[in-house]
Design a protein around this motif. Structure first.
Motif, PDB file in Angstrom:
ATOM      1  N   LEU A 217       0.697  -1.198   0.008  1.00 51.62           N
ATOM      2  CA  LEU A 217       0.090   0.011  -0.056  1.00 51.62           C
ATOM      3  C   LEU A 217       0.929   1.095   0.107  1.00 51.62           C
ATOM      4  CD1 LEU A 217      -2.815   1.594   0.284  1.00 51.62           C
ATOM      5  CD2 LEU A 217      -2.542   1.383   2.877  1.00 51.62           C
ATOM      6  N   VAL A 218       0.703   2.119  -0.997  1.00 47.70           N
ATOM      7  CA  VAL A 218       1.382   3.224  -1.198  1.00 47.70           C
ATOM      8  C   VAL A 218       0.243   4.395  -0.500  1.00 47.70           C
ATOM      9  CG1 VAL A 218       2.401   4.958  -2.323  1.00 47.70           C
ATOM     10  CG2 VAL A 218       2.925   2.602  -2.831  1.00 47.70           C
ATOM     11  N   GLN A 233       1.432   7.592  -7.172  1.00 48.64           N
ATOM     12  CA  GLN A 233       0.964   6.587  -8.014  1.00 48.64           C
ATOM     13  C   GLN A 233       2.001   6.055  -8.779  1.00 48.64           C
ATOM     14  OE1 GLN A 233      -1.898   7.966 -11.022  1.00 48.64           O
ATOM     15  NE2 GLN A 233      -2.669   5.896 -11.790  1.00 48.64           N
ATOM     16  N   ALA A 234       3.179   6.956  -9.356  1.00 47.27           N
ATOM     17  CA  ALA A 234       4.027   6.359  -9.898  1.00 47.27           C
ATOM     18  C   ALA A 234       5.025   5.545  -9.208  1.00 47.27           C
ATOM     19  CB  ALA A 234       4.992   7.889 -10.370  1.00 47.27           C
ATOM     20  N   GLU A 282     -12.289  -8.291  -6.251  1.00 50.13           N
ATOM     21  CA  GLU A 282     -12.720  -7.951  -7.761  1.00 50.13           C
ATOM     22  C   GLU A 282     -11.269  -7.888  -8.512  1.00 50.13           C
ATOM     23  OE1 GLU A 282     -14.823  -4.427  -7.646  1.00 50.13           O
ATOM     24  OE2 GLU A 282     -16.737  -5.597  -6.744  1.00 50.13           O
ATOM     25  N   ALA A 283     -10.363  -7.173  -7.853  1.00 53.98           N
ATOM     26  CA  ALA A 283      -9.147  -6.956  -8.603  1.00 53.98           C
ATOM     27  C   ALA A 283      -8.254  -8.427  -8.971  1.00 53.98           C
ATOM     28  CB  ALA A 283      -8.354  -5.846  -7.856  1.00 53.98           C
ATOM     29  N   PRO A 295      -1.175  -1.029  -9.781  1.00 53.47           N
ATOM     30  CA  PRO A 295      -1.897  -0.524  -8.724  1.00 53.47           C
ATOM     31  C   PRO A 295      -3.405  -0.278  -8.856  1.00 53.47           C
ATOM     32  CG  PRO A 295      -0.636   1.115  -9.828  1.00 53.47           C
ATOM     33  CD  PRO A 295      -0.220  -0.142 -10.391  1.00 53.47           C
ATOM     34  N   VAL A 296      -4.168  -0.805  -7.677  1.00 53.53           N
ATOM     35  CA  VAL A 296      -5.554  -0.367  -7.760  1.00 53.53           C
ATOM     36  C   VAL A 296      -5.754   0.713  -6.689  1.00 53.53           C
ATOM     37  CG1 VAL A 296      -6.388  -2.421  -8.546  1.00 53.53           C
ATOM     38  CG2 VAL A 296      -5.985  -2.171  -6.172  1.00 53.53           C
ATOM     39  N   ARG A 297      -6.869   1.610  -7.035  1.00 49.21           N
ATOM     40  CA  ARG A 297      -6.869   2.884  -6.132  1.00 49.21           C
ATOM     41  C   ARG A 297      -8.119   2.720  -5.183  1.00 49.21           C
ATOM     42  NH1 ARG A 297      -6.844   6.805  -3.270  1.00 49.21           N
ATOM     43  NH2 ARG A 297      -6.588   8.929  -4.085  1.00 49.21           N
ATOM     44  N   SER A 298      -7.809   3.180  -3.813  1.00 51.81           N
ATOM     45  CA  SER A 298      -8.950   3.106  -2.685  1.00 51.81           C
ATOM     46  C   SER A 298      -8.719   4.183  -2.029  1.00 51.81           C
ATOM     47  CB  SER A 298      -8.672   1.769  -1.667  1.00 51.81           C
ATOM     48  OG  SER A 298      -7.544   2.220  -0.831  1.00 51.81           O
ATOM     49  N   GLY A 299      -9.898   4.589  -1.188  1.00 47.88           N
ATOM     50  CA  GLY A 299      -9.806   5.622  -0.258  1.00 47.88           C
ATOM     51  C   GLY A 299      -8.505   5.815   0.523  1.00 47.88           C
ATOM     52  N   ALA A 300      -7.659   4.891   0.712  1.00 45.69           N
ATOM     53  CA  ALA A 300      -6.403   4.940   1.527  1.00 45.69           C
ATOM     54  C   ALA A 300      -5.121   5.137   0.676  1.00 45.69           C
ATOM     55  CB  ALA A 300      -6.269   3.534   2.352  1.00 45.69           C
TER      56      ALA A 300
END
Length: 467
Positions: A217-218, A233-234, A282-283, A295-300
């Motif tokens: 987790l980034v 993100q990079a 799902e991912a 990477p997949v994006r979440s609120g964290a």
């Protein structure tokens, strides 16, 4: 020696919820633990939460952070709970959120509990002094102490024993009101069992699969601007590319991740897919074992996910491992202290091991429970039949092996495993095992809904934020 209700803290999956949705998810997952009551005190005898709070209190005066239906919640209450919760999470290798976020989460948990305690009192739910005495004795036994020794140790650590009893009383109240309110919401119909069986046979449904995922987790701060977001993100993309190229994932976790996982390798543990955040499921749905996605994006933030294990869940209760054990039980009393009982059973153990005495004969002569006439034989037992501290020790023994004297809430035991076997259950017994599994899941879901209802009816006024 029947099993009593002791909740499990599923901290690796709490970490997963933190990592997916951030603060609200941790609160939701913590709320699904229907009773936070724990019998074992963490690190009793070490630096105490109360001592830490006292130190902080010397630096600043206490103040009110929130009011729940006219009842105040103070900053020192939040600080004390934070210290206890952090200690528990670190013992389980679960990540601790940043301090401001952690303080908000703990405050919300206290508010929820306060509203539920008020509801319990309004409904006439009560806890007797003898019930609190029993809870104190259970804590002492879990820590292999007498009640007097427990009191002395707590006093030496700066903990008020009266406050400890008050906390136990509240936990018992919470447990009783929750059980009373939720019992009717967790009934399982025959149709629900049939649907579960159909899902198992077809391999559909989240409950039909078990997965173990590891993540990097980034984390993305709430106030991150566009430039910072692009940089993070990079960074996550770089971690994903290195993971796909075969780099050691545990090493990448240490280098990139804000969430180390239970063993520092990012793993969240094997569990039914419906216990994981839907985003993760799902991912990774089409990702093979060993594969990486993201990477997949979440609120964290941004997540890089690796599939460690993926398998179809076994049929609950289709086969059970049973243990046949025997024991000698001595109950401490005014005439026999716990230390003396331990010493006596240790002597029995040496004599049996040396061939100077027979286990069954000693059990018939000395054991203080109904199994004495059977030479201490407890019969064949399935998982969950004994209290956790007894069952945990029993499961660690090989057939023929004796334990050292074991302290449980019932007394002191000398335990020996006689033999083990695997038994298949009849179809009716399998259905009952499925019913219990589905009931536990529905209880978790019902508790979350009920706690939100109680919270929604409460008047909450926020004052200064906790520090």
């Amino acid at each position: 020696m029947t099993k009593s209700f002791i909740p499990n803290l599923r901290l690796p999956l709490i970490a997963a919820m933190i990592a997916t949705l951030g603060a609200p998810a941790l609160l939701a997952q913590v709320q699904t633990q229907r009773s936070p009551f724990q019998l074992r005190l963490p690190n009793l005898g070490g630096p105490s939460a109360a001592a830490g709070v006292a130190t902080g209190a010397q630096r600043q005066a206490d103040y009110i952070v929130a009011v729940v239906n006219s009842e105040p919640v103070t900053n020192n209450e939040v600080r004390a709970r934070m210290l206890r919760t952090e200690q528990q999470m670190r013992q389980q290798a679960a990540p601790v959120p940043p301090r401001p976020e952690f303080a908000r989460l703990v405050l919300e948990r206290i508010i929820n509990e306060r509203a539920q305690l008020q509801l319990a009192r309004e409904n006439g739910v009560q806890v007797t002094e003898s019930a609190v005495d029993d809870a104190v004795a259970n804590v002492a036994r879990q820590n292999q102490l007498s009640v007097d020794e427990l009191r002395r140790r707590m006093t030496a650590d700066g903990l008020a024993f009266s406050q400890f009893r008050g906390d136990l009383r509240n936990e018992l109240l919470l447990t009783r009101v929750r059980e009373r309110e939720l019992e009717g919401r967790a009934r399982i119909s025959e149709q629900e069992i049939d649907q579960f069986l159909r899902d198992q046979e077809s391999g559909t449904g989240a409950s039909a699969m078990e997965i173990n995922l590891a993540q990097i987790l980034v984390a993305v701060p709430d106030n991150a601007g566009a430039a910072e977001l692009a940089t993070l993100q990079a960074r996550a993309q770089l971690a994903a590319e290195r993971a796909r190229s075969g780099a050691d994932f545990a090493g990448l976790v240490k280098e990139f991740s804000s969430v180390p996982g239970r063993g520092g390798d990012g793993q969240m543990g094997l569990a039914a897919a419906d216990r994981y955040p839907p985003l993760f499921v799902e991912a990774t749905q089409t990702v093979p074992i060993g594969g990486v996605t993201g990477p997949v994006r979440s609120g964290a933030g941004f997540h890089v996910l690796k599939v460690i294990e993926k398998k179809r869940a076994g049929m609950p209760g289709a086969a059970v491992n049973e243990t046949r054990a025997r024991h000698i039980l001595l109950r401490p009393s005014a005439q026999l202290t716990e230390a003396a009982a331990i010493a006596r059973l240790a002597d029995f153990q040496k004599r049996i091991a040396a061939g100077q005495a027979d286990f069954a004969a000693l059990a018939r002569e000395h054991s203080q429970d109904g199994s004495a006439k059977e030479g201490g034989d407890l019969g064949w037992a399935s998982p969950g039949m004994f209290v956790p501290e007894f069952e945990e020790r029993m499961n660690s023994l090989a057939p023929g092996q004796m334990s050292d004297p074991l302290v449980s809430r019932f007394g002191v035991h000398l335990l020996q495993v006689v033999e083990r076997r695997t038994t298949k259950l009849a179809p009716r017994e399998q259905r009952e095992a499925i019913r219990e599994m589905l009931r536990e899941k529905k209880l978790d879901e019902s508790y979350l809904t009920w706690s939100q209802e109680v919270r929604g009816r409460a008047y909450v006024e926020y004052r200064e934020p906790p520090q």
